[in-house]
Design a protein around this motif. Sequence first.
Motif: not given
Length: 178
Positions: A15, A18, A21
């Motif tokens: 998480q 992500k 990113r």
Amino acid sequence: MSQTATILVIDDEPQIRKFLRISLASQGYKVIEAANGAEGLAQAALNKPDLLVLDLGLPDMDGQQVLREFREWSAVPVLVLSVRASELQKVEALDGGANDYVTKPFGIQEFLARIRALLRQAPAGDVQEAALQVGPLTVDLAYRRVLLEDVEVALTRKEYAVLAQLARHPGRVITQQQ
């Protein structure tokens, strides 16, 4: 440094990877991810990122070890992103080669500002190769291996350290202390 910089994120939490990113990509950065230290060092050697974001709590090795190994062959800026908030741990990371330290939880705007600041400070064109080759001898600094005519040579830690130091400074005299 332009907004097309490549940033390698080494963090075991999917998480967090992500979130970073998405946040970094929205600012125009190319993001490469790794879930552990060994994978992160390999990605760094293969992709030559402009900046490394490193978590200290990794499943296969401590982030401090990743930092030490990375610093053996790269001067790329490192931003440590960790839940470890003690002053001693921050000092150890900064003295070990990190350029900045952010504790989790963190604000994304401050994090992005620190990324921009580190990329501005990054030495342009001062990227050292992860593997050095001289004739039939290859010293792979990223994987800590030595190959002679494509055959791996077994060396002690001290022997490898001496050879790696010589390979990093070709044509220079290296003192015993160095």
